[in-house]
Design a protein around this motif. Structure first.
Motif, PDB file in Angstrom:
ATOM      1  N   PRO A  90       0.835  -1.211   0.000  1.00 32.68           N
ATOM      2  CA  PRO A  90       0.000   0.000   0.000  1.00 32.68           C
ATOM      3  C   PRO A  90       0.870   1.262   0.000  1.00 32.68           C
ATOM      4  CG  PRO A  90       0.047  -0.990   2.182  1.00 32.68           C
ATOM      5  CD  PRO A  90       0.791  -1.926   1.281  1.00 32.68           C
ATOM      6  N   GLU A 123      -5.155   8.832  -0.514  1.00 32.09           N
ATOM      7  CA  GLU A 123      -5.726   7.497  -0.341  1.00 32.09           C
ATOM      8  C   GLU A 123      -4.678   6.446  -0.731  1.00 32.09           C
ATOM      9  OE1 GLU A 123      -8.701   6.328   0.777  1.00 32.09           O
ATOM     10  OE2 GLU A 123      -9.114   8.390   1.450  1.00 32.09           O
ATOM     11  N   ARG A 125      -2.986   3.335  -2.363  1.00 30.94           N
ATOM     12  CA  ARG A 125      -3.187   2.578  -3.592  1.00 30.94           C
ATOM     13  C   ARG A 125      -2.158   1.442  -3.628  1.00 30.94           C
ATOM     14  NH1 ARG A 125      -0.607   7.308  -4.567  1.00 30.94           N
ATOM     15  NH2 ARG A 125       1.232   7.344  -5.933  1.00 30.94           N
ATOM     16  N   GLU A 126      -2.523   0.346  -4.275  1.00 35.13           N
ATOM     17  CA  GLU A 126      -1.651  -0.810  -4.328  1.00 35.13           C
ATOM     18  C   GLU A 126      -0.580  -0.613  -5.395  1.00 35.13           C
ATOM     19  OE1 GLU A 126      -1.648  -3.315  -2.165  1.00 35.13           O
ATOM     20  OE2 GLU A 126      -3.217  -2.210  -1.119  1.00 35.13           O
TER      21      GLU A 126
END
Length: 332
Positions: A90, A123, A125-126
């Motif tokens: 992440p 946010e 994000r992978e």
């Protein structure tokens, strides 16, 4: 050794350069982050660690054979193994200072350690950790290949080749020492976490039902080996991963932690990977009674299983994987 001793850690880094153990890569051009070159003394130490591991794990055993697999692999290997979908971390960005961090490694998931500001992260994000390149003169999707992020998959896809040529039967292992590459979000702590690193791994294939015994066996063997290499037992801490920390393929994992100058961190991991790996790469998946949840594989051309000569039945071996970092061994 006192954990989290920043002064000692800085001394180790400085001594490594002065004495010719480790140099910053491309130092004359300002250095290249997270890459290091082993100097005249360091390369001898590096070779000693690898040679001692190979002698103990392969040459002195009758049940382990060696392999040296390719660093480059086609997407089909990593699609079947789940790496294309799941080999991610992440990633968050700080809107204030622009720093990027791996969210699951932050002490406070709401505070940026670079600028100490709170509530400034994007946010999560992978972020896929594999390095992708192209084979041949054309830069197109059909020519995409990957640098391996681990040596393990080369041993799994060669299971049938090794089984047929070595005449081994479970329990037996395949060993490999080699370079792997991971596009780490936040490489850190000198040679401890880098983007180009070397692994010493065994994939040990056992009958289902015998896997827990062999997992305990390899934990003890690896603890004993590190002590034989001169590491103090009080600085080696076995850590049984709780269920919420296990990789999706693992039934059980024990990490051998070491008290490095920067803190208590993983030196080696010993995982019970069940039949996930061979089950992912084999053909005839439906006929083999695979217990792990694997992706459907319609491209494999070989059955990666063992036929019991007494019963005539096929089974997919479980895998016990002792996986150690050469660079971490040198640092320890």
């Amino acid at each position: 050794m006192v954990p989290n001793d920043d002064t000692l850690f800085d001394k180790v880094v400085n001594l490594s350069k002065r004495r010719g153990f480790v140099f910053q890569s491309a130092d004359i051009y300002g250095g290249f982050r997270s890459t290091y070159d082993y100097g005249p003394i360091g390369v001898l130490l590096l070779r000693n660690v690898k040679e001692q591991w190979w002698r103990t794990m392969v040459q002195l055993r009758h049940d382990v054979v060696g392999l040296d697999a390719s660093i480059l692999s086609p997407p089909a290997v990593w699609q079947a193994s789940g790496h294309l979908a799941n080999f991610t971390d992440p990633l968050v960005d700080c809107r204030d200072c622009g720093a990027r961090h791996r969210l699951d490694k932050l002490e406070d998931p709401d505070t940026c350690p670079s600028c100490s500001k709170s509530g400034t992260f994007t946010e999560a994000r992978e972020f896929n950790l594999m390095f992708k390149t192209h084979a041949g003169p054309m830069v197109e999707s059909a020519a995409e290949v990957y640098l391996r992020p681990e040596t393990a998959q080369g041993m799994f896809v060669n299971f049938a080749n090794v089984l047929n040529t070595s005449r081994k039967k479970p329990p037996f292992g395949i060993a490999q020492i080699g370079k792997s590459f991971r596009n780490e979000i936040t490489p850190r702590n000198f040679i401890f976490r880098v983007r180009e690193f070397e692994q010493m791994e065994i994939e040990y294939f056992v009958r289902p039902g015998e896997d827990e015994y062999w997992h305990r066996y390899w934990v003890e063997e690896r603890l004993k080996w590190w002590q034989e290499m001169g590491l103090s037992r009080e600085n080696l801490v076995p850590y049984q991963q709780p269920p919420e920390e296990l990789a999706h393929y693992a039934k059980a994992t024990v990490d051998i932690l070491y008290r490095f100058p920067h803190g208590l961190e993983e030196l080696e991991g010993i995982a019970n990977r069940t039949d996930f790996d061979l089950g992912s790469h084999t053909k005839d998946q439906e006929a083999l009674g695979i217990t792990a949840r694997v992706l459907r594989n319609e491209h494999s051309t070989q059955r990666l299983a063992y036929r019991d000569p007494e019963t005539g039945k096929w089974f997919v071996p479980y895998v016990i994987e002792p996986s150690a970092g050469v660079d971490r061994g040198v640092l320890a």
